[in-house]
Scaffold this motif. Structure first.
Motif, PDB file in Angstrom:
ATOM      1  N   THR A 149      -3.326  15.847  21.708  1.00 34.54           N
ATOM      2  CA  THR A 149      -4.197  15.243  20.696  1.00 34.54           C
ATOM      3  C   THR A 149      -3.813  15.710  19.302  1.00 34.54           C
ATOM      4  N   SER A 150      -3.515  17.023  19.183  1.00 31.96           N
ATOM      5  CA  SER A 150      -3.106  17.548  17.878  1.00 31.96           C
ATOM      6  C   SER A 150      -1.806  16.911  17.410  1.00 31.96           C
ATOM      7  N   LEU A 151      -0.855  16.776  18.319  1.00 31.29           N
ATOM      8  CA  LEU A 151       0.413  16.161  17.945  1.00 31.29           C
ATOM      9  C   LEU A 151       0.241  14.685  17.618  1.00 31.29           C
ATOM     10  N   ASP A 152      -0.652  14.014  18.326  1.00 36.06           N
ATOM     11  CA  ASP A 152      -0.926  12.607  18.007  1.00 36.06           C
ATOM     12  C   ASP A 152      -1.532  12.466  16.613  1.00 36.06           C
ATOM     13  N   VAL A 153      -2.422  13.407  16.273  1.00 32.93           N
ATOM     14  CA  VAL A 153      -3.008  13.381  14.933  1.00 32.93           C
ATOM     15  C   VAL A 153      -1.925  13.563  13.870  1.00 32.93           C
ATOM     16  N   LYS A 154      -0.982  14.493  14.142  1.00 32.02           N
ATOM     17  CA  LYS A 154       0.110  14.699  13.197  1.00 32.02           C
ATOM     18  C   LYS A 154       0.969  13.450  13.066  1.00 32.02           C
ATOM     19  N   GLN A 155       1.239  12.820  14.170  1.00 34.36           N
ATOM     20  CA  GLN A 155       2.025  11.589  14.119  1.00 34.36           C
ATOM     21  C   GLN A 155       1.296  10.509  13.331  1.00 34.36           C
ATOM     22  N   ASN A 156      -0.001  10.408  13.534  1.00 37.02           N
ATOM     23  CA  ASN A 156      -0.779   9.411  12.793  1.00 37.02           C
ATOM     24  C   ASN A 156      -0.796   9.714  11.307  1.00 37.02           C
ATOM     25  N   GLN A 157      -0.850  11.013  10.962  1.00 35.70           N
ATOM     26  CA  GLN A 157      -0.821  11.371   9.539  1.00 35.70           C
ATOM     27  C   GLN A 157       0.505  10.980   8.901  1.00 35.70           C
ATOM     28  N   ILE A 158       1.596  11.173   9.656  1.00 35.68           N
ATOM     29  CA  ILE A 158       2.907  10.788   9.132  1.00 35.68           C
ATOM     30  C   ILE A 158       2.972   9.278   8.917  1.00 35.68           C
ATOM     31  N   VAL A 159       2.490   8.545   9.901  1.00 34.16           N
ATOM     32  CA  VAL A 159       2.467   7.080   9.768  1.00 34.16           C
ATOM     33  C   VAL A 159       1.590   6.661   8.604  1.00 34.16           C
ATOM     34  N   LYS A 160       0.465   7.360   8.394  1.00 34.91           N
ATOM     35  CA  LYS A 160      -0.433   7.018   7.292  1.00 34.91           C
ATOM     36  C   LYS A 160       0.242   7.252   5.946  1.00 34.91           C
ATOM     37  N   VAL A 161       1.006   8.350   5.832  1.00 36.85           N
ATOM     38  CA  VAL A 161       1.700   8.624   4.569  1.00 36.85           C
ATOM     39  C   VAL A 161       2.695   7.515   4.250  1.00 36.85           C
ATOM     40  N   PHE A 162       3.463   7.122   5.271  1.00 38.38           N
ATOM     41  CA  PHE A 162       4.427   6.045   5.025  1.00 38.38           C
ATOM     42  C   PHE A 162       3.728   4.729   4.706  1.00 38.38           C
ATOM     43  N   THR A 163       2.591   4.493   5.310  1.00 36.46           N
ATOM     44  CA  THR A 163       1.841   3.274   5.024  1.00 36.46           C
ATOM     45  C   THR A 163       1.340   3.271   3.585  1.00 36.46           C
ATOM     46  N   ILE A 164       0.843   4.424   3.113  1.00 31.92           N
ATOM     47  CA  ILE A 164       0.349   4.515   1.730  1.00 31.92           C
ATOM     48  C   ILE A 164       1.499   4.320   0.746  1.00 31.92           C
ATOM     49  N   ILE A 165       2.636   4.951   1.042  1.00 33.16           N
ATOM     50  CA  ILE A 165       3.801   4.791   0.151  1.00 33.16           C
ATOM     51  C   ILE A 165       4.229   3.326   0.089  1.00 33.16           C
ATOM     52  N   THR A 166       4.225   2.673   1.231  1.00 32.86           N
ATOM     53  CA  THR A 166       4.600   1.257   1.259  1.00 32.86           C
ATOM     54  C   THR A 166       3.612   0.420   0.458  1.00 32.86           C
ATOM     55  N   ALA A 167       2.304   0.711   0.622  1.00 34.01           N
ATOM     56  CA  ALA A 167       1.284  -0.064  -0.096  1.00 34.01           C
ATOM     57  C   ALA A 167       1.372   0.137  -1.604  1.00 34.01           C
ATOM     58  N   VAL A 168       1.725   1.355  -2.036  1.00 31.84           N
ATOM     59  CA  VAL A 168       1.798   1.638  -3.483  1.00 31.84           C
ATOM     60  C   VAL A 168       3.027   0.991  -4.108  1.00 31.84           C
ATOM     61  N   PHE A 169       4.151   1.035  -3.421  1.00 30.65           N
ATOM     62  CA  PHE A 169       5.398   0.546  -4.021  1.00 30.65           C
ATOM     63  C   PHE A 169       5.700  -0.922  -3.725  1.00 30.65           C
ATOM     64  N   LEU A 170       4.898  -1.539  -2.883  1.00 33.31           N
ATOM     65  CA  LEU A 170       5.160  -2.942  -2.580  1.00 33.31           C
ATOM     66  C   LEU A 170       4.953  -3.857  -3.791  1.00 33.31           C
ATOM     67  N   PRO A 171       3.834  -3.751  -4.545  1.00 34.91           N
ATOM     68  CA  PRO A 171       3.677  -4.626  -5.729  1.00 34.91           C
ATOM     69  C   PRO A 171       4.768  -4.418  -6.788  1.00 34.91           C
ATOM     70  N   PRO A 172       5.128  -3.161  -7.170  1.00 37.64           N
ATOM     71  CA  PRO A 172       6.228  -3.009  -8.131  1.00 37.64           C
ATOM     72  C   PRO A 172       7.539  -3.585  -7.603  1.00 37.64           C
ATOM     73  N   THR A 173       7.772  -3.439  -6.318  1.00 37.35           N
ATOM     74  CA  THR A 173       8.997  -3.994  -5.737  1.00 37.35           C
ATOM     75  C   THR A 173       8.989  -5.519  -5.845  1.00 37.35           C
ATOM     76  N   LEU A 174       7.817  -6.116  -5.659  1.00 34.79           N
ATOM     77  CA  LEU A 174       7.704  -7.572  -5.771  1.00 34.79           C
ATOM     78  C   LEU A 174       7.991  -8.032  -7.206  1.00 34.79           C
ATOM     79  N   ILE A 175       7.478  -7.253  -8.175  1.00 35.05           N
ATOM     80  CA  ILE A 175       7.720  -7.626  -9.579  1.00 35.05           C
ATOM     81  C   ILE A 175       9.196  -7.503  -9.926  1.00 35.05           C
ATOM     82  N   THR A 176       9.812  -6.420  -9.529  1.00 30.17           N
ATOM     83  CA  THR A 176      11.230  -6.244  -9.842  1.00 30.17           C
ATOM     84  C   THR A 176      12.103  -7.287  -9.140  1.00 30.17           C
ATOM     85  N   SER A 177      11.640  -7.757  -7.992  1.00 30.67           N
ATOM     86  CA  SER A 177      12.415  -8.795  -7.311  1.00 30.67           C
ATOM     87  C   SER A 177      12.399 -10.106  -8.093  1.00 30.67           C
TER      88      SER A 177
END
Length: 332
Positions: A261-289
């Motif tokens: 369970t602890s390792l699953d939580v860590k994995q979910n936190q890693i996935v959450k970080v990548f999801t947040i990074i994707t959500a933050v940089f997706l609009p600027p990436t769209l503008i630059t495109s």
């Protein structure tokens, strides 16, 4: 002899002058006689053709059991699973007992089976056990149960040694403050799985020992009340070790679940970080495109403040999803 002892002896002799001396029928029970034990207990090494042939000559054929309880006119064949420690390793052996009112035979891996040394020591302390095959059988099952109990304590010690690692895995950080991942816990998980195998083997061993003890109890019936009481205590001890094994098994499963369970939580936190990074940089990436397209007329390129304006729009496009994510509490 002292004067007091001599007086007591003479008084006892003169008080019963016509009473004949009692025959010493119980004398064999006063001392341990290896000859009596060898006459009632036949040890058969499974890999030794000579001892197997000797057992068959005496009417004991272990092939009749074939891993199951089997009864003939003379013997009851009882297969057992022996779990015991050899150094720091746990071993598992298959044994077969052939029990009759006159003798007991054991099919064991080697002629000298170390577990049975404790049974012999028990019979040395209580020589009356050697007077019947049932008493010898009791001592042998007693020794096997004691060996299984030591295995359970060994598994419990393994879990205690891993307690710090398990606690760190549950908290998610080691002593240096570094986050713990799946790779860091592979060794602990492997040792915990090994502990579960040990406990499971002991549970299987206790089931076979309990079955053998119940058969022994039914064979004794009311012929020997003292030995019947010892067997009743042995049955309770076997059940106690089995309950201890069940407790340790539940403990292992709980700790395994906690780590996973602890390792699953860590994995979910890693996935959450990548999801947040994707959500933050997706609009600027769209503008630059958009500005990477080869259009002939782009009026912003001719503006004096075109570049700062585009940079500002890009920052706003990045801050808006970040503010939304923070407001929703997804950064925790």
């Amino acid at each position: 002899m002292t004067g007091t002892a001599r007086t007591v002896a003479e008084a006892a002799r003169h008080s019963t002058p016509h009473t004949p001396a009692r025959p010493t029928t119980e004398r064999p029970s006063a001392r341990f006689d290896p000859q009596v034990l060898r006459a009632r207990w036949l040890q058969v090494a499974s890999e030794d053709p000579a001892t197997v042939a000797r057992a068959r000559a005496e009417g004991v054929d272990f092939t009749l059991a074939a891993g199951r309880v089997w009864e003939t006119d003379e013997h009851v064949y009882l297969p057992l699973v022996a779990t015991h420690l050899r150094g720091d390793s746990v071993e598992r052996d298959l044994l077969t007992f052939a029990l009759s009112p006159d003798h007991v035979a054991t099919a064991q891996p080697t002629r000298h089976y170390p577990i049975f040394d404790k049974a012999i020591a028990r019979m040395r302390r209580t020589p009356r056990l050697t007077l019947s095959s049932y008493g010898i059988m009791y001592a042998l099952v007693y020794a096997l149960n004691e060996a299984a109990e030591r295995v359970i304590h060994h598994a419990s010690d393994l879990l205690e040694e891993m307690s710090d690692e398990i606690e760190e895995a549950t908290l998610g950080y080691d002593r240096r403050g570094r986050e713990i991942g799946v790779t860091d816990m592979q060794g602990t998980i492997a040792r915990m799985n090994r502990a579960e195998e040990i406990v499971s083997s002991t549970q299987e061993s206790q089931l076979s020992l309990a079955r053998a003890a119940r058969h022994l109890r039914s064979e004794i019936a009311d012929t020997d009340p003292v030995l019947a009481g010892l067997v009743e205590t042995l049955v309770a001890d076997i059940d106690g070790v089995k309950e201890h094994a069940s407790f340790e098994h539940d403990k292992v499963r709980y700790l395994q679940q906690a780590i996973m369970t602890s390792l699953d939580v860590k994995q979910n936190q890693i996935v959450k970080v990548f999801t947040i990074i994707t959500a933050v940089f997706l609009p600027p990436t769209l503008i630059t495109s958009f500005y990477g397209m080869n259009f002939t007329h782009m009026p912003e390129l001719e503006w004096t403040l075109g570049f700062p304006w585009i940079v500002l729009v890009t920052l706003v496009a990045a801050v808006i999803p970040l503010a939304y994510i923070k407001r929703r509490g997804w950064l925790r």
